[in-house]
Enzyme design. Structure first.
Site, PDB file in Angstrom:
ATOM      1  N   ASP A  35     -10.228  44.489 -36.506  1.00  0.00           N
ATOM      2  CA  ASP A  35      -9.146  43.970 -35.661  1.00  0.00           C
ATOM      3  C   ASP A  35      -7.874  43.773 -36.494  1.00  0.00           C
ATOM      4  O   ASP A  35      -7.891  43.056 -37.502  1.00  0.00           O
ATOM      5  CB  ASP A  35      -9.588  42.639 -35.049  1.00  0.00           C
ATOM      6  CG  ASP A  35      -8.770  42.245 -33.828  1.00  0.00           C
ATOM      7  OD1 ASP A  35      -7.696  42.839 -33.617  1.00  0.00           O
ATOM      8  OD2 ASP A  35      -9.204  41.355 -33.085  1.00  0.00           O
ATOM      9  N   ASP A  36      -6.782  44.414 -36.071  1.00  0.00           N
ATOM     10  CA  ASP A  36      -5.482  44.282 -36.749  1.00  0.00           C
ATOM     11  C   ASP A  36      -5.540  44.745 -38.204  1.00  0.00           C
ATOM     12  O   ASP A  36      -4.839  44.190 -39.070  1.00  0.00           O
ATOM     13  CB  ASP A  36      -4.980  42.835 -36.697  1.00  0.00           C
ATOM     14  CG  ASP A  36      -4.494  42.420 -35.319  1.00  0.00           C
ATOM     15  OD1 ASP A  36      -4.682  43.188 -34.362  1.00  0.00           O
ATOM     16  OD2 ASP A  36      -3.927  41.318 -35.203  1.00  0.00           O
ATOM     17  N   CYS A  73      -4.709  45.185 -28.780  1.00  0.00           N
ATOM     18  CA  CYS A  73      -6.165  45.039 -28.658  1.00  0.00           C
ATOM     19  C   CYS A  73      -6.779  45.605 -27.380  1.00  0.00           C
ATOM     20  O   CYS A  73      -7.613  46.506 -27.413  1.00  0.00           O
ATOM     21  CB  CYS A  73      -6.536  43.567 -28.762  1.00  0.00           C
ATOM     22  SG  CYS A  73      -5.892  42.728 -30.207  1.00  0.00           S
ATOM     23  N   LYS A 127     -15.932  40.700 -30.670  1.00  0.00           N
ATOM     24  CA  LYS A 127     -14.834  40.504 -29.732  1.00  0.00           C
ATOM     25  C   LYS A 127     -14.964  41.419 -28.516  1.00  0.00           C
ATOM     26  O   LYS A 127     -15.232  42.617 -28.650  1.00  0.00           O
ATOM     27  CB  LYS A 127     -13.515  40.773 -30.466  1.00  0.00           C
ATOM     28  CG  LYS A 127     -12.268  40.701 -29.605  1.00  0.00           C
ATOM     29  CD  LYS A 127     -11.030  40.827 -30.484  1.00  0.00           C
ATOM     30  CE  LYS A 127      -9.757  40.950 -29.676  1.00  0.00           C
ATOM     31  NZ  LYS A 127      -8.542  40.951 -30.521  1.00  0.00           N
ATOM     32  N   HIS A 129     -12.600  41.109 -25.099  1.00  0.00           N
ATOM     33  CA  HIS A 129     -11.169  41.229 -24.800  1.00  0.00           C
ATOM     34  C   HIS A 129     -10.814  42.346 -23.823  1.00  0.00           C
ATOM     35  O   HIS A 129      -9.732  42.920 -23.902  1.00  0.00           O
ATOM     36  CB  HIS A 129     -10.351  41.386 -26.092  1.00  0.00           C
ATOM     37  CG  HIS A 129      -8.935  40.904 -25.916  1.00  0.00           C
ATOM     38  ND1 HIS A 129      -7.929  41.183 -26.814  1.00  0.00           N
ATOM     39  CD2 HIS A 129      -8.357  40.152 -24.933  1.00  0.00           C
ATOM     40  CE1 HIS A 129      -6.794  40.641 -26.408  1.00  0.00           C
ATOM     41  NE2 HIS A 129      -7.036  40.003 -25.259  1.00  0.00           N
ATOM     42  N   HIS A 225      -7.941  39.767 -37.808  1.00  0.00           N
ATOM     43  CA  HIS A 225      -6.958  39.167 -36.903  1.00  0.00           C
ATOM     44  C   HIS A 225      -6.669  37.726 -37.333  1.00  0.00           C
ATOM     45  O   HIS A 225      -7.530  37.052 -37.874  1.00  0.00           O
ATOM     46  CB  HIS A 225      -7.528  39.195 -35.482  1.00  0.00           C
ATOM     47  CG  HIS A 225      -6.542  38.967 -34.387  1.00  0.00           C
ATOM     48  ND1 HIS A 225      -5.919  37.750 -34.173  1.00  0.00           N
ATOM     49  CD2 HIS A 225      -6.079  39.795 -33.416  1.00  0.00           C
ATOM     50  CE1 HIS A 225      -5.113  37.841 -33.134  1.00  0.00           C
ATOM     51  NE2 HIS A 225      -5.189  39.076 -32.653  1.00  0.00           N
ATOM     52  N   ASP A 283      -8.437  48.721 -34.517  1.00  0.00           N
ATOM     53  CA  ASP A 283      -8.026  48.753 -33.113  1.00  0.00           C
ATOM     54  C   ASP A 283      -6.522  48.955 -32.948  1.00  0.00           C
ATOM     55  O   ASP A 283      -6.056  49.345 -31.881  1.00  0.00           O
ATOM     56  CB  ASP A 283      -8.476  47.481 -32.372  1.00  0.00           C
ATOM     57  CG  ASP A 283      -7.730  46.228 -32.821  1.00  0.00           C
ATOM     58  OD1 ASP A 283      -7.214  46.212 -33.961  1.00  0.00           O
ATOM     59  OD2 ASP A 283      -7.673  45.254 -32.048  1.00  0.00           O
ATOM     60  N   ASN A 284      -5.751  48.655 -33.977  1.00  0.00           N
ATOM     61  CA  ASN A 284      -4.305  48.901 -33.960  1.00  0.00           C
ATOM     62  C   ASN A 284      -3.788  48.713 -35.374  1.00  0.00           C
ATOM     63  O   ASN A 284      -4.549  48.376 -36.296  1.00  0.00           O
ATOM     64  CB  ASN A 284      -3.560  47.982 -32.976  1.00  0.00           C
ATOM     65  CG  ASN A 284      -3.943  46.526 -33.060  1.00  0.00           C
ATOM     66  OD1 ASN A 284      -4.547  45.979 -32.131  1.00  0.00           O
ATOM     67  ND2 ASN A 284      -3.614  45.877 -34.160  1.00  0.00           N
ATOM     68  N   LYS A 301       1.812  46.486 -35.784  1.00  0.00           N
ATOM     69  CA  LYS A 301       1.116  46.166 -34.538  1.00  0.00           C
ATOM     70  C   LYS A 301       2.099  45.944 -33.395  1.00  0.00           C
ATOM     71  O   LYS A 301       3.154  45.344 -33.574  1.00  0.00           O
ATOM     72  CB  LYS A 301       0.266  44.913 -34.731  1.00  0.00           C
ATOM     73  CG  LYS A 301      -0.415  44.420 -33.457  1.00  0.00           C
ATOM     74  CD  LYS A 301      -1.183  43.138 -33.685  1.00  0.00           C
ATOM     75  CE  LYS A 301      -1.797  42.627 -32.380  1.00  0.00           C
ATOM     76  NZ  LYS A 301      -2.635  41.430 -32.558  1.00  0.00           N
TER      77      LYS A 301
END
Length: 501
Positions: A35-36, A73, A127, A129, A225, A283-284, A301
């Site tokens: 994540d991130d 996300c 996660k 989301h 994240h 994810d990004n 991001k």
């Protein structure tokens, strides 16, 4: 016990061979989504952050260096699990906030549902989301046999509490627990660092798995994240990094790397690694305001610049042919490609009855063949545009066709800078801004860092790509952005985030 007859022996041997063949020819799949996680935050991209396990896996597998996800996300996760562009799910505007009655449309077939149809046991850890306002949206109702994780977009790594988020004035007091073991709140894990407990759950799933059936294990890590939190042992490893955010982020990253190493070791200890395909992706792009870094890419991001979408990613497995192990592919790939790749390319399943935007890129990965993907719609977000009747360049959009990338509207002009690693001695620099500019064109192959906007010198290419955006816009559904629902208040639900409809 009487001895088996010759016929019975023959039947038993045939059944044993059949089970063995099925177990050995249908690969297990583990998909790890960070994540991130920034483009410049993995060892093999030259980062100062230590990621030996990820580097080792990538070195023995196939690295993706023309691979894209979405800038934030929810869109990435929705496209991974549905194989559809977000313009067809109504999720093209922002993320799903905890108090919005919204989720990935329940009418859509998901990746785990189709893998279950092909005999896979399916498990999700981490996660979610992509919405939880009603029970039909929860992981165990979207194709997963089991789920352990959190439903919202972020939370405290230790306490597993979060506030309501946006808009803070409306929900700042909505502070509640968000960690679930299937449908029940997992209160017993309060005070345990999420990377540790997610790793332990994955190890437990692996150790208890029936090896006569393949498994699909989706591990969507909280790392890296915000909030920036890490165990002291990892923070102490980076005492030499002066920038506090970067130091904490580095600690979180190495902790995540160790987790991946432990999971691979569990696969080996339980004798399933040789029949497992591991995929790692972010994810990004990294959030530079929270320690991440995407240098030398432009932006970060939440933008449609390369730094917001060009992803760290690789596949590693003993099942990969020797001639592709340790290679790098620069063939165009996108997160939506994983649905057909896993179902059709790896599981040998059927997707002919589905409408998908992804392509089966398994031959690209495993045989070094050209990618079937020649075009990639990053997104069209017309939510804030007054005139929605036809596509226009006021709308925020981005598309890639071959070498060309076109951006329109507001692709992240406020974060379209080039941001080096803190304390690296390199100065951040901003692009030359043209007042009211709404169209940018780049040759990404020749100019991967988006230094040179060539929209003025290639009006024919601009026109062609705007036509493609118009085509996509005419086939899209409106963005679904429901009002925030006061019924979501966790105070009405034992102070736990969960379904309220």
């Amino acid at each position: 016990m009487a001895p088996l007859s010759p016929v019975s022996c023959f039947v038993f041997i045939c059944m044993f061979i059949l089970v063995s063949v099925n177990a050995s020819t249908t690969p297990n799949i583990i998909f790890i989504l960070a994540d991130d996680y920034g483009y410049n935050d993995i060892g093999y991209h030259g980062s100062e952050i230590q990621t030996p396990n990820l580097d080792r896996l990538a070195k023995s597998g196939v690295r993706f260096e023309n691979y894209y996800v979405q800038p934030i996300c929810t869109p990435t996760r929705s496209q991974l699990l549905s194989g559809r562009y977000q313009i067809y799910t109504g999720l093209q505007h922002s993320i799903i906030w905890p108090t919005q009655p919204n989720c990935l449309p329940v009418s859509m077939t998901t990746l785990p549902q189709r893998l279950k149809d092909n005999g896979y046991a399916t498990h999700a850890v981490g996660k979610w989301h992509i919405g939880f306002y009603k029970k039909e949206c929860l992981p165990t109702n979207r194709g997963f046999d089991s789920y352990f994780g959190y439903l919202t977009g972020s939370e405290d790594y230790w306490t597993h509490y979060r506030n309501g988020g946006f808009p803070s004035t409306f929900m700042k007091h909505w502070y509640a627990y968000d960690l679930h073991d299937d449908l029940r709140p997992a209160w017993e894990y309060t005070g345990n660092y999420s990377t540790y407990i997610f790793t332990e759950r994955v190890q437990n799933i692996i150790s208890k798995h029936n090896t006569n059936e393949p498994f699909f294990l989706y591990l969507a890590l909280q790392s890296v994240h915000s909030p920036l939190q890490a165990p002291d042992e990892y923070i102490n490893m980076y005492s030499h990094i002066k920038n506090k955010n970067r130091r904490l982020y580095a600690a979180m990253t190495t902790c995540m790397d160790d987790a991946v190493g432990k999971i691979v070791q569990s696969l080996k200890d339980n004798l399933v690694w040789n029949n497992t395909i591991l995929i790692f992706s972010t994810d990004n792009g990294g959030q530079v305001l929270q320690g991440g870094n995407n240098w030398p890419l432009r932006g970060w991001k939440a933008s449609y610049w390369e730094g917001g979408m060009k992803a760290v990613g690789f596949t590693s497995s003993p099942l990969l042919p020797l001639n592709v192990q340790g290679t790098i592919t620069k063939e165009l790939m996108h997160v939506s490609d994983w649905f057909p790749t896993l179902v059709q390319g790896i599981a040998n399943g059927n997707i002919s009855d589905l409408t998908l935007d992804g392509f089966n890129v398994w031959p690209t990965i495993s045989e070094n063949k050209p990618s079937p993907r020649k075009e990639l719609l990053h997104n069209i977000d017309a939510f804030e545009e007054k005139d929605k009747s036809v596509f226009n360049v006021n709308m925020t959009a981005a598309i890639r066709v071959g070498d060309w990338k076109l951006l329109t509207g507001h692709p992240g002009a406020n974060n379209g800078e080039w941001i080096p690693v803190p304390d690296s001695g390199i100065e951040a620099f901003k692009p030359l801004l043209i007042p009211n500019q709404q169209v940018w064109l780049f040759n990404i192959t020749a100019d991967p860092y988006e230094y040179y906007d060539v929209s003025q010198s290639h009006p024919d290419v601009v026109s062609q790509l705007i036509e493609r955006l118009s085509y996509y816009y005419n086939t899209s559904v409106p963005a679904y952005w429901p009002d925030f629902d006061e019924r979501a208040n966790p105070a009405h639900h034992q102070d736990v985030w969960g379904p309220w409809v």
